[in-house]
Design an enzyme around this catalytic site. Structure first.
Site, PDB file in Angstrom:
ATOM      1  N   ASN A 172      30.474  36.798  37.451  1.00 45.47           N
ATOM      2  CA  ASN A 172      30.844  36.406  36.070  1.00 45.47           C
ATOM      3  C   ASN A 172      32.229  36.648  35.677  1.00 45.47           C
ATOM      4  O   ASN A 172      32.861  37.594  35.534  1.00 45.47           O
ATOM      5  CB  ASN A 172      29.936  37.526  35.048  1.00 45.47           C
ATOM      6  N   LYS A 200      33.870  35.938  32.949  1.00 45.10           N
ATOM      7  CA  LYS A 200      34.115  36.175  31.399  1.00 45.10           C
ATOM      8  C   LYS A 200      35.240  35.293  31.289  1.00 45.10           C
ATOM      9  O   LYS A 200      35.532  34.014  31.760  1.00 45.10           O
ATOM     10  CB  LYS A 200      34.777  37.594  31.568  1.00 45.10           C
ATOM     11  N   HIS A 227      24.689  39.157  27.297  1.00 44.14           N
ATOM     12  CA  HIS A 227      25.727  39.995  27.979  1.00 44.14           C
ATOM     13  C   HIS A 227      26.141  41.047  27.114  1.00 44.14           C
ATOM     14  O   HIS A 227      26.214  40.645  25.671  1.00 44.14           O
ATOM     15  CB  HIS A 227      27.156  39.157  28.633  1.00 44.14           C
ATOM     16  N   GLU A 279      29.018  42.188  26.277  1.00 44.10           N
ATOM     17  CA  GLU A 279      30.105  41.666  25.274  1.00 44.10           C
ATOM     18  C   GLU A 279      29.617  40.853  24.432  1.00 44.10           C
ATOM     19  O   GLU A 279      30.375  40.635  23.456  1.00 44.10           O
ATOM     20  CB  GLU A 279      31.182  41.049  26.386  1.00 44.10           C
ATOM     21  N   GLU A 322      22.947  46.158  33.419  1.00 39.08           N
ATOM     22  CA  GLU A 322      24.249  46.267  33.432  1.00 39.08           C
ATOM     23  C   GLU A 322      24.614  47.524  32.238  1.00 39.08           C
ATOM     24  O   GLU A 322      24.601  47.486  31.120  1.00 39.08           O
ATOM     25  CB  GLU A 322      25.031  45.327  32.915  1.00 39.08           C
ATOM     26  N   GLY A 355      33.671  47.287  33.568  1.00 40.27           N
ATOM     27  CA  GLY A 355      35.263  47.294  33.684  1.00 40.27           C
ATOM     28  C   GLY A 355      35.756  48.564  33.507  1.00 40.27           C
ATOM     29  O   GLY A 355      37.060  48.639  33.217  1.00 40.27           O
ATOM     30  N   SER A 414      31.135  47.466  37.569  1.00 46.02           N
ATOM     31  CA  SER A 414      32.178  47.924  38.396  1.00 46.02           C
ATOM     32  C   SER A 414      31.687  47.813  39.941  1.00 46.02           C
ATOM     33  O   SER A 414      31.920  48.711  40.789  1.00 46.02           O
ATOM     34  CB  SER A 414      32.693  49.454  38.354  1.00 46.02           C
TER      35      SER A 414
HETATM   36  O1  LIG Z   1      30.165  42.735  33.021  1.00 47.35           O
HETATM   37  C1  LIG Z   1      29.956  42.639  34.047  1.00 47.35           C
HETATM   38  C2  LIG Z   1      29.298  41.302  34.701  1.00 47.35           C
HETATM   39  O2  LIG Z   1      28.526  40.707  34.001  1.00 47.35           O
HETATM   40  C3  LIG Z   1      30.471  43.823  35.169  1.00 47.35           C
HETATM   41  O3  LIG Z   1      31.816  43.601  34.933  1.00 47.35           O
HETATM   42  P1  LIG Z   1      32.683  44.465  35.864  1.00 47.35           P
HETATM   43  O4  LIG Z   1      32.413  43.911  37.341  1.00 47.35           O
HETATM   44  O5  LIG Z   1      34.117  44.104  35.786  1.00 47.35           O
HETATM   45  O6  LIG Z   1      32.535  45.951  35.786  1.00 47.35           O
END
Ligand SMILES: O=C(CO)COP(=O)(O)O
Length: 258
Positions: free
Chosen positions: A11, A13, A101, A103, A173, A179, A219
């Site tokens: 992903n 982002k 997601h 976010e 997640e 992150g 992560s």
């Molecule tokens: O949100 C994520 C994947 O959709 C995970 O992000 P990270 O791998 O940067 O922690």
């Protein structure tokens, strides 16, 4: 031993423009061999503006890498400024679409009802949803990670027929692990993923539950992926930051070698 093919999805982002996307997918394609694709399904989820370029590259070079979008509108067309519809993504030959997601839940106020409508929109247009679920830190600390996540699963799948549900991908997640560099312990991730599979068996059947792929996200890196993938109910990873580094993402795809 499960017969589910692991799915490693990057992903991106809001990172990489369409030119960077081409260079990045070329790097992945150069590094990955048939034996990788035989063992693992590999996908990238670039920003919308990159999808046409990625499609052209994948088609032109007959790459085995799959791709998809990071969101979809619940509507097919109309006065929805800024939205991207299922028919548009289908025309770009997307295989996957991430839905719900954290976010999007956090910054765009997406509820389980919206997630459910988007999951149905994806199936209507032949796209496979990667439905994201997971708890915030306070929820985990209160000991409610499992019920919170299962409520999101149930809400997102509401009234979805078994023939569709059996092909969905669910990404667990935990929000506090995204992150932050704080990876959820493999046993803790397995506990929630097993509970998600149990919920699928309750909502549908054991057969449906056994078919659904459940990913862990938060992560994930080459250094921790093997331990996570060793768990019985974890069938892949949804990788954010580490998927932006081609070498690192290839190592994650090759989790068996780590
Ligand atoms: O949100 C994520 C994947 O959709 C995970 O992000 P990270 O791998 O940067 O922690």
């Amino acid at each position: 031993m499960s017969t589910r093919t692991p799915l490693m999805a990057g992903n991106w982002k809001m990172n990489l423009n369409h030119l960077e996307a081409i260079a990045h997918v070329q790097k992945l394609a150069f590094a990955l061999a048939d034996k990788d694709y035989d063992a693992v399904e590999v996908a990238v989820l670039p920003p919308f503006t990159d999808l046409r370029s990625v499609q052209t590259l994948v088609d032109g070079d007959k790459l085995k890498i799959k791709y998809g979008a990071q969101d979809i509108s619940a509507q097919d067309s109309g006065a929805y400024t800024g939205e991207i519809s299922g028919p548009m993504l289908a025309k770009l030959k997307c295989t996957y679409v991430a839905i719900g997601h954290s976010e999007r839940r956090q910054y765009h106020a997406e509820t389980d009802e919206i997630v459910n409508a988007k999951v149905k929109a994806a199936y209507k247009h032949g796209l496979t949803p990667i439905m994201c679920v997971g708890e915030e830190l306070d929820v985990r600390e209160a000991g409610n990670a499992v019920p919170h996540t299962l409520a999101q699963v149930e809400g997102g799948l509401k009234d979805l027929p078994a023939e569709q549900a059996e092909t969905i991908v669910i990404a667990y997640e935990p929000v506090w692990a995204i992150g932050t560099g704080k990876v959820c312990g493999a046993d803790d991730a397995q506990e929630v993923c097993a509970a998600i599979r149990g919920k699928l068996a309750e909502l549908y059947s054991q057969d449906v539950a056994d078919k659904v792929r459940i990913q862990y996200g938060g992560s994930v890196k080459s250094g921790n992926v093997a331990e996570i993938m060793a768990k019985a109910d974890i069938d892949g990873a949804l990788v954010g930051g580490a998927s932006l580094d081609a070498d690192e993402f290839v190592k994650i795809v090759r989790f068996r070698d780590q």
